[in-house]
Design a protein around this motif. Structure first.
Motif, PDB file in Angstrom:
ATOM      1  N   UNK A  44      11.490 -11.397   7.133  1.00 19.21           N
ATOM      2  CA  UNK A  44      10.616 -11.660   5.983  1.00 19.21           C
ATOM      3  C   UNK A  44       9.261 -10.983   6.170  1.00 19.21           C
ATOM      4  N   UNK A  45       8.742 -11.057   7.400  1.00 18.71           N
ATOM      5  CA  UNK A  45       7.434 -10.451   7.646  1.00 18.71           C
ATOM      6  C   UNK A  45       7.504  -8.939   7.456  1.00 18.71           C
ATOM      7  N   UNK A  46       8.622  -8.351   7.851  1.00 16.44           N
ATOM      8  CA  UNK A  46       8.770  -6.898   7.686  1.00 16.44           C
ATOM      9  C   UNK A  46       8.670  -6.522   6.210  1.00 16.44           C
ATOM     10  N   UNK A  47       9.293  -7.331   5.351  1.00  9.40           N
ATOM     11  CA  UNK A  47       9.216  -7.038   3.920  1.00  9.40           C
ATOM     12  C   UNK A  47       7.778  -7.206   3.427  1.00  9.40           C
ATOM     13  N   UNK A  48       7.118  -8.265   3.915  1.00  5.53           N
ATOM     14  CA  UNK A  48       5.721  -8.493   3.518  1.00  5.53           C
ATOM     15  C   UNK A  48       4.867  -7.293   3.928  1.00  5.53           C
ATOM     16  N   UNK A  49       5.109  -6.804   5.140  1.00  6.51           N
ATOM     17  CA  UNK A  49       4.333  -5.659   5.637  1.00  6.51           C
ATOM     18  C   UNK A  49       4.585  -4.412   4.806  1.00  6.51           C
ATOM     19  N   UNK A  50       5.767  -4.346   4.260  1.00  2.37           N
ATOM     20  CA  UNK A  50       6.062  -3.182   3.434  1.00  2.37           C
ATOM     21  C   UNK A  50       5.211  -3.221   2.165  1.00  2.37           C
ATOM     22  N   UNK A  51       5.032  -4.419   1.624  1.00  2.00           N
ATOM     23  CA  UNK A  51       4.218  -4.550   0.415  1.00  2.00           C
ATOM     24  C   UNK A  51       2.726  -4.456   0.734  1.00  2.00           C
ATOM     25  N   UNK A  52       2.350  -4.950   1.898  1.00  2.00           N
ATOM     26  CA  UNK A  52       0.933  -4.970   2.264  1.00  2.00           C
ATOM     27  C   UNK A  52       0.790  -4.537   3.714  1.00  2.00           C
ATOM     28  N   UNK A  53       0.884  -3.224   3.972  1.00  2.00           N
ATOM     29  CA  UNK A  53       0.941  -2.741   5.359  1.00  2.00           C
ATOM     30  C   UNK A  53      -0.269  -3.137   6.202  1.00  2.00           C
ATOM     31  N   UNK A  54      -1.427  -3.319   5.571  1.00  2.00           N
ATOM     32  CA  UNK A  54      -2.612  -3.590   6.377  1.00  2.00           C
ATOM     33  C   UNK A  54      -2.902  -5.071   6.567  1.00  2.00           C
ATOM     34  N   UNK A  55      -2.105  -5.931   6.004  1.00  2.39           N
ATOM     35  CA  UNK A  55      -2.411  -7.364   5.998  1.00  2.39           C
ATOM     36  C   UNK A  55      -2.461  -7.938   7.418  1.00  2.39           C
ATOM     37  N   UNK A  56      -3.661  -8.403   7.777  1.00  5.98           N
ATOM     38  CA  UNK A  56      -3.854  -8.869   9.146  1.00  5.98           C
ATOM     39  C   UNK A  56      -2.995 -10.100   9.445  1.00  5.98           C
ATOM     40  N   UNK A 115       5.593   1.797   8.829  1.00  4.35           N
ATOM     41  CA  UNK A 115       5.674   1.040   7.588  1.00  4.35           C
ATOM     42  C   UNK A 115       5.110   1.829   6.418  1.00  4.35           C
ATOM     43  N   UNK A 116       3.945   2.451   6.665  1.00  3.54           N
ATOM     44  CA  UNK A 116       3.290   3.178   5.580  1.00  3.54           C
ATOM     45  C   UNK A 116       4.189   4.290   5.071  1.00  3.54           C
ATOM     46  N   UNK A 117       4.850   4.938   6.009  1.00  4.72           N
ATOM     47  CA  UNK A 117       5.762   6.022   5.649  1.00  4.72           C
ATOM     48  C   UNK A 117       6.816   5.583   4.663  1.00  4.72           C
ATOM     49  N   UNK A 118       7.249   4.364   4.851  1.00 11.36           N
ATOM     50  CA  UNK A 118       8.426   3.933   4.099  1.00 11.36           C
ATOM     51  C   UNK A 118       8.086   3.563   2.685  1.00 11.36           C
ATOM     52  N   UNK A 119       6.836   3.448   2.385  1.00  7.17           N
ATOM     53  CA  UNK A 119       6.520   2.940   1.063  1.00  7.17           C
ATOM     54  C   UNK A 119       6.924   3.879  -0.072  1.00  7.17           C
ATOM     55  N   UNK A 120       6.510   5.150  -0.072  1.00 11.67           N
ATOM     56  CA  UNK A 120       6.931   5.916  -1.247  1.00 11.67           C
ATOM     57  C   UNK A 120       8.446   6.222  -1.343  1.00 11.67           C
ATOM     58  N   UNK A 121       9.070   6.908  -0.382  1.00 14.22           N
ATOM     59  CA  UNK A 121      10.429   7.344  -0.691  1.00 14.22           C
ATOM     60  C   UNK A 121      11.467   6.320  -0.299  1.00 14.22           C
ATOM     61  N   UNK A 122      11.665   5.345  -1.128  1.00 15.94           N
ATOM     62  CA  UNK A 122      12.701   4.360  -0.812  1.00 15.94           C
ATOM     63  C   UNK A 122      14.087   4.943  -0.982  1.00 15.94           C
ATOM     64  N   UNK A 123      14.265   5.728  -1.995  1.00 19.57           N
ATOM     65  CA  UNK A 123      15.558   6.354  -2.195  1.00 19.57           C
ATOM     66  C   UNK A 123      15.382   7.864  -2.243  1.00 19.57           C
TER      67      UNK A 123
END
Ligand SMILES: Nc1ncnc2c1ncn2[C@@H]1O[C@H](COP(=O)(O)OP(=O)(O)OP(=O)(O)O)[C@@H](O)[C@H]1O
Ligand SMILES: [Mg+2]
Length: 442
Positions: A44-56, A115-123
């Protein structure tokens, strides 16, 4: 997931309804961690980090979930670091290779990069795939009337045939057999199309029967009532008939309503242990309800389903009853794409080539595809736990998982083949035979 508490289960529902709500998801992760379900918490945290990579807060939680020491300096206002935990029984403390051992023991820069890398090209795309949107497929709710006297009815839902990927033939049949006459009763009468009776869907498990029924309800703007015949049956004399009547009465009160009768084979005389008496009466009750004297069934549309059509009581198959059949086969390519897209929608993925994945998943059912996505996530998760570096789910995970998943429909086709070849009365299984021939399974 039997180990999850009711609180966690309802949090999961909430998160599913608001997948981009980061604080909500972190709250769920926190609860999971609190119950010792650290792998689920990491996911779950991994998904959260994907939406908000910088969230402390998310970063801190991820470290705890992975059993790593808490970060040294927490910014004020962020989620407070927890009291140091007891050392966990775990693999040797993950070390970050060739990092100059930061005080935190965890290479956040690397993880964040990942994580940041993964944000734009999901597919990514290669070759022609259909351009199905990331459709909001509803999970298969499946009515679960725990209490046999309170039959649950869903208010008109948002899933329509547009959410059913591919399966064009099925959609056309439904349109002709059901939807057009329903939307246009005048035209239906003109063609002598009777709206009595219902449609019997059959096919191997996990290929979309329930999902299609729900979509038909959405298409008609009707409420949806899903009832398993096994829940109607009751060992006490007379109760099954009463239940059956109650089911139809509930549907009538909610009209327009699609009444989905699942596992109708349970009424089959062949399966019945109380062959004389009990079951016969229940079948007769169902026939009476289907006939609906005096237009009682106005606005009630019956769709039935079974995995074992050869066990369905023949009385139910007579004209005006469940006389029309619809074969629901493993998802075709566009359907597989829709299903994969749906199951990957909330997962941290990178550079997933759906077209390729669709090609290597022929014969897999909808349920198999869900399982595939699940085990690909597990691979990435295990890897992340092992290395201490959060990484996204990639094609390698998915292709690896695809290699291991065997089509769960194989045994079904093995038995269906015999029936279709040797007991094809009235051409009921013509459609199935044609498919088997096309697949060279005959
Ligand atoms: N064409 C499709 N498009 C999108 N999703 C689909 C499609 N077909 C199946 N699915 C998905 O596959 C899953 C399994 O389908 P479903 O539960 O409806 O199968 P079933 O035939 O009712 O299975 P069972 O025989 O086990 O009851 C569903 O969650 C659904 O979301
Ligand atoms: Mg089903």
């Amino acid at each position: 997931m039997s180990t999850e508490s009711p609180l966690i289960q309802s949090m999961r529902t909430a998160v599913a309804a608001a997948p981009t709500d980061v604080p909500l998801r972190l709250h769920l992760a926190e609860l999971l961690l609190g119950e010792g379900l650290s792998e689920a918490a990491v996911a779950e945290t991994a998904v959260a980090l994907q939406h908000a990579p910088g969230d402390a807060g998310a970063r801190a939680l991820m470290m705890r979930a992975m059993g790593l020491p808490a970060p040294a300096a927490e910014k004020p206002g962020s989620v407070p670091a927890p009291a140091p935990q007891e050392p966990r029984a775990q693999e040797p403390a993950p070390e970050v290779p060739d990092a100059p051992a930061p005080p935190t023991g965890f290479d956040w820069a690397a993880a964040e990069n990942e994580v940041a890398d993964a944000v734009p090209p999901r597919f990514v795309t290669s070759g022609p795939t259909s351009t199905a949107p990331e459709a909001p497929l509803a999970a298969d709710g499946g009515g679960e009337p725990g209490d046999a006297t309170a039959w649950e009815v869903d208010t008109p839902g948002t899933v329509t045939l547009a959410d059913v990927g591919g399966m064009e033939e099925i959609k056309e049949r439904l349109e002709a057999a059901f939807l057009t006459p329903m939307r246009n009763p005048e035209l239906g009468r003109l063609y002598g199309k009777s709206l009595r009776g219902g449609l019997l869907m059959y096919g191997p498990p996990g290929c979309g029967k329930t999902f299609i029924a729900r979509a038909v309800a959405g298409e008609l703007g009707a409420s949806f009532m899903s009832v398993s015949i096994n829940d109607v049956l009751d060992m006490w004399m007379g109760n099954s008939e009463r239940n059956m009547h109650e089911v139809f009465e509930t549907a009538r009160r909610q009209a327009p309503c699609v009444l989905f009768l699942d596992e109708v084979d349970a009424l089959g005389a062949k399966r019945s242990r109380m062959q004389h008496g009990g079951m016969r009466n229940t079948v007769n009750q169902l026939l009476t309800e289907l006939d609906g004297v005096g237009g009682a069934n106005e606005g009630v549309f019956v769709l039935a389903a079974t995995n074992v059509p050869w066990d369905v009581d023949i009385a139910l198959r007579r004209p005006g009853r469940l006389d029309r059949t619809l074969l629901v086969l493993p998802p075709d390519a566009p359907a597989r794409e829709a299903i994969l897209r749906y199951h990957l929608r909330d997962r941290p993925i990178e550079s997933v080539d759906l077209g390729k994945l669709v090609k290597v998943t022929e014969d897999l059912s909808g349920a198999d595809l869900a399982h595939l996505c699940e085990s690909a996530s597990e691979r990435a998760l295990l890897d992340s736990t092992r290395t201490g570096v959060v990484r996204m789910i990639n094609m390698k995970d998915l292709l690896g998982a695809a290699k291991e998943v065997r089509p769960s429909t194989d045994p079904w086709f093995a038995s269906a083949r015999n029936v279709a070849m040797f007991a094809n009365e009235g051409g009921m299984y013509d459609e199935l035979l044609a498919y088997l021939k096309r697949k060279r399974k005959l």
